[in-house]
Design a protein around this motif. Sequence first.
Motif, PDB file in Angstrom:
ATOM      1  N   VAL A  46       0.838  -1.204   0.000  1.00 14.31           N
ATOM      2  CA  VAL A  46       0.000   0.000   0.000  1.00 14.31           C
ATOM      3  C   VAL A  46       0.872   1.253   0.000  1.00 14.31           C
ATOM      4  N   ARG A  47       1.967   1.201   0.721  1.00 10.27           N
ATOM      5  CA  ARG A  47       2.882   2.352   0.765  1.00 10.27           C
ATOM      6  C   ARG A  47       3.452   2.657  -0.619  1.00 10.27           C
ATOM      7  N   GLN A  48       3.752   1.609  -1.410  1.00 15.09           N
ATOM      8  CA  GLN A  48       4.250   1.822  -2.777  1.00 15.09           C
ATOM      9  C   GLN A  48       3.243   2.618  -3.590  1.00 15.09           C
ATOM     10  N   VAL A  49       1.980   2.259  -3.466  1.00 16.50           N
ATOM     11  CA  VAL A  49       0.925   2.943  -4.218  1.00 16.50           C
ATOM     12  C   VAL A  49       0.792   4.389  -3.737  1.00 16.50           C
ATOM     13  N   ALA A  50       0.853   4.595  -2.440  1.00 16.47           N
ATOM     14  CA  ALA A  50       0.769   5.964  -1.895  1.00 16.47           C
ATOM     15  C   ALA A  50       1.946   6.805  -2.379  1.00 16.47           C
ATOM     16  N   TRP A  51       3.133   6.209  -2.419  1.00 15.16           N
ATOM     17  CA  TRP A  51       4.308   6.943  -2.923  1.00 15.16           C
ATOM     18  C   TRP A  51       4.147   7.298  -4.395  1.00 15.16           C
ATOM     19  N   ALA A  52       3.619   6.372  -5.176  1.00 19.10           N
ATOM     20  CA  ALA A  52       3.409   6.640  -6.599  1.00 19.10           C
ATOM     21  C   ALA A  52       2.430   7.807  -6.766  1.00 19.10           C
ATOM     22  N   PHE A  53       1.346   7.775  -5.996  1.00 18.22           N
ATOM     23  CA  PHE A  53       0.382   8.869  -6.052  1.00 18.22           C
ATOM     24  C   PHE A  53       1.051  10.192  -5.666  1.00 18.22           C
ATOM     25  N   GLU A  54       1.833  10.152  -4.605  1.00 16.91           N
ATOM     26  CA  GLU A  54       2.527  11.357  -4.140  1.00 16.91           C
ATOM     27  C   GLU A  54       3.478  11.905  -5.210  1.00 16.91           C
TER      28      GLU A  54
END
Length: 148
Positions: A46-54
Amino acid sequence: MYRYFSKYKDRYNVQYAVIDMSGPFRSIIKTLFPRAQIVADKYHVVRQVAWAFENVRKAEQKKFHEQRRKYFKRSRKLLLKRPENLTPTEVDQVESMLRISERLRQAYVLKNEFYKVMDSKNSYEAKQRLARWNMLFYGYNLPEFNDC
């Protein structure tokens, strides 16, 4: 860490290893438990996806004039919040931000659709949602999400 695992190597037939996906962890597990299937833990996925969004948000906000850039920077938590947890006022704010940038809107959709994958109640539902997420991912072509 190696010594800790090596004394258990022969005692346990490890089938799965749930780890974060950093290189050192992967190589240790592959060395000590060569037959174990490596599974990424939920938090790090989930953190990977949040970083990509960021990364998309940051790239898009750099294109704006100073006042709008600051507004987007201050709205980071609002954009990361799950849509079902937004107040009506926050929904309006998010919608107005997403109208400004198509890339940001696409990244927002990808982030939220991935949350739905992670919230799936069973593997059948998860596979369906992941297939939808993959279709969106390939359709949007946001390189920031490639590592996801």
